[in-house]
Design an enzyme around this catalytic site. Sequence first.
Site, PDB file in Angstrom:
ATOM      1  N   HIS A  14      13.096   2.025 -10.849  1.00  0.00           N
ATOM      2  CA  HIS A  14      12.585   1.148  -9.791  1.00  0.00           C
ATOM      3  C   HIS A  14      11.123   1.471  -9.491  1.00  0.00           C
ATOM      4  O   HIS A  14      10.794   2.586  -9.070  1.00  0.00           O
ATOM      5  CB  HIS A  14      13.401   1.338  -8.512  1.00  0.00           C
ATOM      6  CG  HIS A  14      13.157   0.279  -7.483  1.00  0.00           C
ATOM      7  ND1 HIS A  14      13.859  -0.901  -7.445  1.00  0.00           N
ATOM      8  CD2 HIS A  14      12.276   0.210  -6.454  1.00  0.00           C
ATOM      9  CE1 HIS A  14      13.447  -1.643  -6.425  1.00  0.00           C
ATOM     10  NE2 HIS A  14      12.471  -0.987  -5.825  1.00  0.00           N
ATOM     11  N   ASP A  16       7.681  -0.654  -7.623  1.00  0.00           N
ATOM     12  CA  ASP A  16       7.298  -1.848  -6.864  1.00  0.00           C
ATOM     13  C   ASP A  16       5.864  -2.299  -7.111  1.00  0.00           C
ATOM     14  O   ASP A  16       5.285  -2.991  -6.272  1.00  0.00           O
ATOM     15  CB  ASP A  16       7.497  -1.592  -5.364  1.00  0.00           C
ATOM     16  CG  ASP A  16       8.934  -1.805  -4.931  1.00  0.00           C
ATOM     17  OD1 ASP A  16       9.432  -2.932  -5.080  1.00  0.00           O
ATOM     18  OD2 ASP A  16       9.563  -0.844  -4.440  1.00  0.00           O
ATOM     19  N   GLU A 114      15.631  -7.143  -6.243  1.00  0.00           N
ATOM     20  CA  GLU A 114      16.013  -6.217  -5.161  1.00  0.00           C
ATOM     21  C   GLU A 114      16.529  -7.011  -3.961  1.00  0.00           C
ATOM     22  O   GLU A 114      15.772  -7.409  -3.095  1.00  0.00           O
ATOM     23  CB  GLU A 114      14.827  -5.338  -4.759  1.00  0.00           C
ATOM     24  CG  GLU A 114      15.228  -4.220  -3.819  1.00  0.00           C
ATOM     25  CD  GLU A 114      14.122  -3.212  -3.580  1.00  0.00           C
ATOM     26  OE1 GLU A 114      14.426  -2.125  -3.049  1.00  0.00           O
ATOM     27  OE2 GLU A 114      12.959  -3.508  -3.912  1.00  0.00           O
ATOM     28  N   HIS A 141      19.299  -5.829   0.266  1.00  0.00           N
ATOM     29  CA  HIS A 141      18.145  -4.988   0.560  1.00  0.00           C
ATOM     30  C   HIS A 141      18.427  -4.367   1.930  1.00  0.00           C
ATOM     31  O   HIS A 141      19.520  -3.832   2.158  1.00  0.00           O
ATOM     32  CB  HIS A 141      16.830  -5.777   0.500  1.00  0.00           C
ATOM     33  CG  HIS A 141      15.625  -4.884   0.592  1.00  0.00           C
ATOM     34  ND1 HIS A 141      14.704  -4.994   1.601  1.00  0.00           N
ATOM     35  CD2 HIS A 141      15.220  -3.850  -0.177  1.00  0.00           C
ATOM     36  CE1 HIS A 141      13.772  -4.060   1.451  1.00  0.00           C
ATOM     37  NE2 HIS A 141      14.057  -3.350   0.365  1.00  0.00           N
ATOM     38  N   HIS A 182      20.819   0.459  -1.702  1.00  0.00           N
ATOM     39  CA  HIS A 182      20.639  -0.321  -0.466  1.00  0.00           C
ATOM     40  C   HIS A 182      21.955  -0.837   0.119  1.00  0.00           C
ATOM     41  O   HIS A 182      21.946  -1.400   1.210  1.00  0.00           O
ATOM     42  CB  HIS A 182      19.685  -1.509  -0.662  1.00  0.00           C
ATOM     43  CG  HIS A 182      18.237  -1.166  -0.586  1.00  0.00           C
ATOM     44  ND1 HIS A 182      17.603  -0.862   0.602  1.00  0.00           N
ATOM     45  CD2 HIS A 182      17.306  -1.061  -1.558  1.00  0.00           C
ATOM     46  CE1 HIS A 182      16.329  -0.596   0.356  1.00  0.00           C
ATOM     47  NE2 HIS A 182      16.124  -0.696  -0.949  1.00  0.00           N
ATOM     48  N   HIS A 203      17.686   3.316  -7.209  1.00  0.00           N
ATOM     49  CA  HIS A 203      16.801   4.240  -6.486  1.00  0.00           C
ATOM     50  C   HIS A 203      17.499   4.716  -5.210  1.00  0.00           C
ATOM     51  O   HIS A 203      17.297   4.199  -4.139  1.00  0.00           O
ATOM     52  CB  HIS A 203      15.436   3.616  -6.194  1.00  0.00           C
ATOM     53  CG  HIS A 203      15.440   2.351  -5.384  1.00  0.00           C
ATOM     54  ND1 HIS A 203      16.180   1.244  -5.730  1.00  0.00           N
ATOM     55  CD2 HIS A 203      14.786   2.018  -4.238  1.00  0.00           C
ATOM     56  CE1 HIS A 203      15.976   0.280  -4.837  1.00  0.00           C
ATOM     57  NE2 HIS A 203      15.148   0.729  -3.922  1.00  0.00           N
ATOM     58  N   ASP A 285      10.869   4.974  -7.074  1.00  0.00           N
ATOM     59  CA  ASP A 285      10.426   4.047  -6.019  1.00  0.00           C
ATOM     60  C   ASP A 285       8.924   4.146  -5.787  1.00  0.00           C
ATOM     61  O   ASP A 285       8.435   3.962  -4.662  1.00  0.00           O
ATOM     62  CB  ASP A 285      11.186   4.270  -4.710  1.00  0.00           C
ATOM     63  CG  ASP A 285      11.173   3.033  -3.806  1.00  0.00           C
ATOM     64  OD1 ASP A 285      10.722   1.959  -4.260  1.00  0.00           O
ATOM     65  OD2 ASP A 285      11.599   3.135  -2.642  1.00  0.00           O
TER      66      ASP A 285
END
Length: 345
Positions: A14, A16, A114, A141, A182, A203, A285
């Site tokens: 993961h 971003d 996500e 999420h 999550h 993650h 992350d």
Amino acid sequence: MTFDALPFPVIDGHNDLPWERRDGHDSGVEGIDSEDGSLHTDLPKLRAGGVVGQFWSVFVPADDPDPVRTTLQQVDVAHRIIERYPESLALARTAVEVRAAIDSGRIASLLGAEGGHSIGDDLAVLRTLARLGVRYMTLTHNDDTPWADSATGAREHGGLTDRGREVVAEMERIGMLVDLSHTAPATMRDALDVATQPVVFSHSSTVGVNDHPRNVPDDVLARLADNGGVVMITFVPQFVSRAWAEWEDGGSVGAAPLVTVSDVADHVEHARAVAGAAHIGLGGDYDGTPVLPPDLRDVSRYPVLAAELQRRGWAADELRALAGGNVLRVLEETDERFARTAFVR
């Protein structure tokens, strides 16, 4: 050099960067090939960190007024990043393509959505994302979806609803990995109850080391051996360190507690002890959190974690499995279903 010949070949679960390019660079893709001190991720840092495969998150916030449209825009950002740097990155949707990218000296670039809000409660959108190369979707999420409870949501459903089970079944039918990061523990358990394919946590860290809502309880970790799935340990300080989480919950007053690579290694070792060495991986992350442990401050720092685990007695084959071998095995086990999806090129 092939994947199997590398000492610590990282396939991270993961990152971003696509959202950071949207949020801070007007969705532009220039400059990623040079050092950027404002971000955790760029091509030189990825090379220095031994990253040979990366799941790029096509995240959009749960409160986005048009999440399907925004998710498609983020898929576009990720594709444009990959296309802009063809000498360094290669789109990969299967384990075969991951290995081919690595053999060609490029970083295999996979996509992950996500949050189930990204599909707008529409299985046609789910299938469309798969055709665009999105290989996993996190069921939630930070907020509940209409069909699944989030770790940090109101948890009104008690886990997965019947519609949620339908979403999981369709994901498995088309070979899209069910990502349980999550999600609330009840959602994790419900998903494992109906899963016929390996799941991932892209993650997350472990409740056994830090009892945080975003982490995975031991009873869930223990089920990964039968399921075949992988928990990819993250580096986010509040998930890693109880002291950091309490400091943050208390208003971040005074100096922040020091979180180190040793704290992350504690989660890795706990996950190995409970889930087994074949069911652990890494999901840093990066660029999805503002602060990281100083010795894991950007994507160049994976070798620091490898060195810490070596110091603790980890063998070379264990390190390769953790770094990328286990998640590559999950891809291989689900490739046939995913490859039947008609890819849009």
